[in-house]
Design a protein around this motif. Structure first.
Motif, mmCIF file in Angstrom:
data_model
loop_
_atom_site.group_PDB
_atom_site.id
_atom_site.type_symbol
_atom_site.label_atom_id
_atom_site.label_comp_id
_atom_site.label_asym_id
_atom_site.label_seq_id
_atom_site.Cartn_x
_atom_site.Cartn_y
_atom_site.Cartn_z
ATOM 1 N N LEU A 94 53.501 53.982 31.879
ATOM 2 C CA LEU A 94 54.772 54.301 32.523
ATOM 3 C C LEU A 94 54.894 53.585 33.861
ATOM 4 N N ASP A 95 53.807 53.553 34.640
ATOM 5 C CA ASP A 95 53.813 52.817 35.907
ATOM 6 C C ASP A 95 54.177 51.351 35.661
ATOM 7 N N GLU A 96 53.535 50.755 34.655
ATOM 8 C CA GLU A 96 53.803 49.352 34.317
ATOM 9 C C GLU A 96 55.267 49.162 33.931
ATOM 10 N N ASN A 97 55.796 50.064 33.091
ATOM 11 C CA ASN A 97 57.185 49.925 32.644
ATOM 12 C C ASN A 97 58.179 50.176 33.768
ATOM 13 N N GLU A 98 57.829 51.026 34.719
ATOM 14 C CA GLU A 98 58.718 51.231 35.869
ATOM 15 C C GLU A 98 58.855 49.944 36.674
ATOM 16 N N HIS A 99 57.800 49.138 36.712
ATOM 17 C CA HIS A 99 57.876 47.860 37.408
ATOM 18 C C HIS A 99 58.605 46.804 36.574
ATOM 19 N N ARG A 100 58.400 46.816 35.271
ATOM 20 C CA ARG A 100 59.008 45.810 34.387
ATOM 21 C C ARG A 100 60.508 46.034 34.190
ATOM 22 N N TYR A 101 60.933 47.298 34.173
ATOM 23 C CA TYR A 101 62.322 47.623 33.846
ATOM 24 C C TYR A 101 63.041 48.204 35.060
ATOM 25 N N ASP A 102 63.483 47.327 35.930
ATOM 26 C CA ASP A 102 64.243 47.723 37.114
ATOM 27 C C ASP A 102 65.539 48.395 36.643
ATOM 28 N N PRO A 103 65.815 49.623 37.095
ATOM 29 C CA PRO A 103 67.031 50.309 36.649
ATOM 30 C C PRO A 103 68.304 49.511 36.923
ATOM 31 N N ALA A 104 68.332 48.757 38.003
ATOM 32 C CA ALA A 104 69.525 47.967 38.326
ATOM 33 C C ALA A 104 69.776 46.872 37.286
ATOM 34 N N LEU A 105 68.725 46.400 36.634
ATOM 35 C CA LEU A 105 68.850 45.321 35.654
ATOM 36 C C LEU A 105 68.904 45.812 34.206
ATOM 37 N N TYR A 106 68.344 46.977 33.936
ATOM 38 C CA TYR A 106 68.191 47.420 32.549
ATOM 39 C C TYR A 106 68.938 48.699 32.196
ATOM 40 N N ARG A 107 69.664 49.281 33.136
ATOM 41 C CA ARG A 107 70.389 50.524 32.842
ATOM 42 C C ARG A 107 71.353 50.311 31.676
ATOM 43 N N GLY A 108 71.199 51.128 30.629
ATOM 44 C CA GLY A 108 72.085 51.059 29.469
ATOM 45 C C GLY A 108 71.804 49.900 28.529
ATOM 46 N N SER A 109 70.744 49.153 28.769
ATOM 47 C CA SER A 109 70.422 47.988 27.953
ATOM 48 C C SER A 109 69.148 48.243 27.147
ATOM 49 N N ALA A 110 69.142 47.778 25.906
ATOM 50 C CA ALA A 110 67.954 47.915 25.054
ATOM 51 C C ALA A 110 67.145 46.620 25.003
ATOM 52 N N ARG A 111 67.532 45.628 25.831
ATOM 53 C CA ARG A 111 66.809 44.352 25.777
ATOM 54 C C ARG A 111 65.409 44.510 26.366
ATOM 55 N N LYS A 112 64.510 43.696 25.854
ATOM 56 C CA LYS A 112 63.122 43.734 26.294
ATOM 57 C C LYS A 112 62.960 42.946 27.585
ATOM 58 N N ALA A 113 62.068 43.419 28.425
ATOM 59 C CA ALA A 113 61.708 42.685 29.636
ATOM 60 C C ALA A 113 60.734 41.585 29.248
ATOM 61 N N PRO A 114 60.752 40.494 29.979
ATOM 62 C CA PRO A 114 59.752 39.458 29.688
ATOM 63 C C PRO A 114 58.347 40.007 29.915
ATOM 64 N N LYS A 115 57.410 39.482 29.145
ATOM 65 C CA LYS A 115 56.011 39.889 29.317
ATOM 66 C C LYS A 115 55.535 39.421 30.682
ATOM 67 N N PRO A 116 54.743 40.257 31.358
ATOM 68 C CA PRO A 116 54.198 39.803 32.649
ATOM 69 C C PRO A 116 53.218 38.659 32.412
ATOM 70 N N PRO A 117 53.076 37.770 33.389
ATOM 71 C CA PRO A 117 52.118 36.667 33.219
ATOM 72 C C PRO A 117 50.702 37.219 33.096
ATOM 73 N N PRO A 118 49.842 36.501 32.397
ATOM 74 C CA PRO A 118 48.460 36.988 32.264
ATOM 75 C C PRO A 118 47.771 37.040 33.616
ATOM 76 N N ASP A 119 46.892 38.013 33.765
ATOM 77 C CA ASP A 119 46.138 38.177 35.000
ATOM 78 C C ASP A 119 45.003 37.135 34.984
ATOM 79 N N THR A 120 45.056 36.247 35.933
ATOM 80 C CA THR A 120 44.045 35.181 35.986
ATOM 81 C C THR A 120 42.822 35.593 36.802
ATOM 82 N N GLY A 121 42.855 36.793 37.359
ATOM 83 C CA GLY A 121 41.716 37.283 38.121
ATOM 84 C C GLY A 121 41.598 36.700 39.506
ATOM 85 N N ARG A 122 42.639 36.033 39.976
ATOM 86 C CA ARG A 122 42.607 35.436 41.324
ATOM 87 C C ARG A 122 43.096 36.366 42.362
#
Length: 122
Positions: A94-122
């Motif tokens: 849920l924490d992750e999805n709260e960051h991925r799905y900003d309410p201002a951008l996704y309110r009322g929309s069923a579109r998927k958020a882009p996948k976050p970039p892979p963690d490179t460990g840097r």
């Protein structure tokens, strides 16, 4: 994990142990059983309209309740075998999805958020 989930996990563990089924409760087998039960749950809704699915008759609701019980039991058992705290895992997701799905951008929309970039460990 919440006390109720811990109690359920302990009861499922004891149930399997009493029957010498722990040998069969590998992560692979439990995941496959979970998928099968999820399929049985989905079958209860197959071909229903959205309105029909939201107002099940008592017999259908009883079958759905049973399938949800099966899905929950296998999910809790799988998490227990793997040592995963389900409540913490759900909170982290849920924490992750709260960051991925900003309410201002996704309110009322069923579109998927882009996948976050892979963690490179840097």
């Amino acid at each position: 994990m919440s006390t109720e989930l811990e109690d359920l996990a302990a009861r499922l563990r004891a149930f399997a142990r009493a029957r010498d089924w722990e040998q069969f409760h590998t992560p692979k087998n439990l995941a496959m059983a979970l998928a099968g039960e999820a399929g049985e749950l989905v079958a209860e809704f197959q071909w229903l309209t959205p309105d029909e699915s939201a107002s099940l008759d008592p017999a259908a609701l009883d079958r759905v309740r049973g399938e949800l019980g099966d899905v929950t039991a296998y999910l809790v058992r799988l998490a227990d075998v793997l040592g995963i705290d389900l409540v913490e895992a759900a909170r982290a997701k849920l924490d992750e999805n709260e960051h991925r799905y900003d309410p201002a951008l996704y309110r009322g929309s069923a579109r998927k958020a882009p996948k976050p970039p892979p963690d490179t460990g840097r």
